[in-house]
Enzyme design. Sequence first.
Site, PDB file in Angstrom:
ATOM      1  N   THR A   1      24.157   0.259  -3.023  1.00  0.00           N
ATOM      2  CA  THR A   1      25.050   1.387  -3.318  1.00  0.00           C
ATOM      3  C   THR A   1      24.755   1.960  -4.701  1.00  0.00           C
ATOM      4  O   THR A   1      24.639   3.178  -4.873  1.00  0.00           O
ATOM      5  CB  THR A   1      26.516   0.939  -3.223  1.00  0.00           C
ATOM      6  OG1 THR A   1      26.818   0.648  -1.855  1.00  0.00           O
ATOM      7  CG2 THR A   1      27.456   2.038  -3.714  1.00  0.00           C
TER       8      THR A   1
ATOM      9  N   SER B   1      17.955  -4.095  -1.369  1.00  0.00           N
ATOM     10  CA  SER B   1      19.117  -4.968  -1.567  1.00  0.00           C
ATOM     11  C   SER B   1      18.744  -6.392  -1.188  1.00  0.00           C
ATOM     12  O   SER B   1      18.226  -6.631  -0.093  1.00  0.00           O
ATOM     13  CB  SER B   1      20.288  -4.477  -0.711  1.00  0.00           C
ATOM     14  OG  SER B   1      21.355  -5.397  -0.779  1.00  0.00           O
ATOM     15  N   ALA B   2      19.010  -7.348  -2.073  1.00  0.00           N
ATOM     16  CA  ALA B   2      18.569  -8.735  -1.860  1.00  0.00           C
ATOM     17  C   ALA B   2      19.273  -9.413  -0.694  1.00  0.00           C
ATOM     18  O   ALA B   2      18.652 -10.145   0.080  1.00  0.00           O
ATOM     19  CB  ALA B   2      18.795  -9.546  -3.136  1.00  0.00           C
ATOM     20  N   HIS B   3      20.584  -9.179  -0.544  1.00  0.00           N
ATOM     21  CA  HIS B   3      21.311  -9.964   0.461  1.00  0.00           C
ATOM     22  C   HIS B   3      21.005  -9.539   1.885  1.00  0.00           C
ATOM     23  O   HIS B   3      21.430 -10.195   2.838  1.00  0.00           O
ATOM     24  CB  HIS B   3      22.827  -9.924   0.194  1.00  0.00           C
ATOM     25  CG  HIS B   3      23.518  -8.660   0.607  1.00  0.00           C
ATOM     26  ND1 HIS B   3      24.125  -8.514   1.835  1.00  0.00           N
ATOM     27  CD2 HIS B   3      23.695  -7.490  -0.031  1.00  0.00           C
ATOM     28  CE1 HIS B   3      24.669  -7.312   1.918  1.00  0.00           C
ATOM     29  NE2 HIS B   3      24.404  -6.666   0.792  1.00  0.00           N
TER      30      HIS B   3
ATOM     31  N   THR C   1      24.112  -6.187 -19.296  1.00  0.00           N
ATOM     32  CA  THR C   1      23.388  -7.461 -19.192  1.00  0.00           C
ATOM     33  C   THR C   1      22.979  -7.725 -17.754  1.00  0.00           C
ATOM     34  O   THR C   1      23.785  -7.597 -16.826  1.00  0.00           O
ATOM     35  CB  THR C   1      24.290  -8.613 -19.692  1.00  0.00           C
ATOM     36  OG1 THR C   1      24.664  -8.340 -21.034  1.00  0.00           O
ATOM     37  CG2 THR C   1      23.557  -9.944 -19.622  1.00  0.00           C
TER      38      THR C   1
ATOM     39  N   CYS D   1      29.967  -1.190   5.745  1.00  0.00           N
ATOM     40  CA  CYS D   1      30.551  -0.483   4.606  1.00  0.00           C
ATOM     41  C   CYS D   1      31.552   0.585   5.039  1.00  0.00           C
ATOM     42  O   CYS D   1      32.249   1.145   4.200  1.00  0.00           O
ATOM     43  CB  CYS D   1      29.451   0.153   3.767  1.00  0.00           C
ATOM     44  SG  CYS D   1      28.396  -1.057   2.961  1.00  0.00           S
TER      45      CYS D   1
END
Length: 403
Positions: free
Chosen positions: A73, A200-202, A238, A326
């Site tokens: 997103t 997106s990693a997941h 960070t 989503c």
Amino acid sequence: MKKVFFDHISTTPLHPDVLDALLPFFVGQYGNPSSHIHEQGQLALRAIEGAREKVAGLIHATPEEVVFTSGATESNNLAVKGVAGAMKKKGMHIIVSEVEHFSVLNALIPLINEGYEITYLPVDRHGLIDPEELRQSVRDDTILISVMHANSEIGTIMPVLEVGAVAREKDVYFHCDATASAGHIPVDVERMGADLLTLSAHNFYGPKGAGALFVRKGTRIAPLQEGGFQEGGLRAGTENVTGIVGFGKAAEIAMDEMEEDALRLRDLEQQLREGLKNRISHIHFTGHEVSRLPGHVSFWIEFAEGESLLIYLNINGVMAASGSACSSNLKAQDEEDLVASHVLKAIGVPSDICTGSITFSMGKWNRPDEVDYVLEIMPGIVQRLWEISPSYSDYLKSGGVRR
């Protein structure tokens, strides 16, 4: 009772090797990568740069072109709003497909309020845009084309090579949302001609809260938030070191296992598709039959409401989806204003059916016996829903004539 997870398009389980890779960065290696004057900071910085190389390798980019974000997103918002902000003097026209994810479509709303014009490209019944129609839609003031690689709801893979060719020919930036495809099918930003690409990693066995935006060197894009100068000044704050390390490991695993996984998932997909077709009447599959994500089966069934199907499936231990995860929190205005899928509407599914599609998306650890289980319980569930359906009763009374 057997538990079957067939909702990998919304998220995937964390790969055990990814967990092993990221755990040390929760405890022993907790440094801030921006504080790299000392050992802890240096460890964190090296871990992030290592992950950046792996993510870049997954999409054939250079590490310097990978900007880590909190997920798809944020990446989609950064791509759309960032290019709009940087390119406003050149033009205020953007082209997107009608079936983009809400994180692209809704990112356009504030831009429309600022005076940007949007062309929404229609899709055919398979969910594909027409590259020639795209070419005809480009104007002198067009600054961005955003077309997804694969649609999460119906599984269709878009003709992104042709989209990239049009963008190159017309000298317009091309953003591609590869959230559903990256890690599952080859993604090559050079072949695609993409200037920006979302990951997106997941969605491929990495941790939630870690994403990336590929930004081709030289692409003009403005940051969305003020702060420090992390991620080349494009994403202040960070870095999520643990998430990024897991993201890098997931990318490395995907490169090693993608081809084998895809072949196995194609077999499961065929088993499920053929089984449903043979056992259930009035079923309509959605998406492209060939150009689609491996392990993805989507459909709707006449006279059977989608949410009820999902509830009964869940009662029987099967977890699946209806539409994009989503969009599941959208609220209807009233009882007659059911939240219809914009993807199904775009491919021409009747409006009274657009709330009722089902998506089964299989993953790395699903097995043939789980498909058999779904095929065993599905006919009974559908029959139960038909028995309480007034429209099915009318259909039977009419002798099989639809009203």
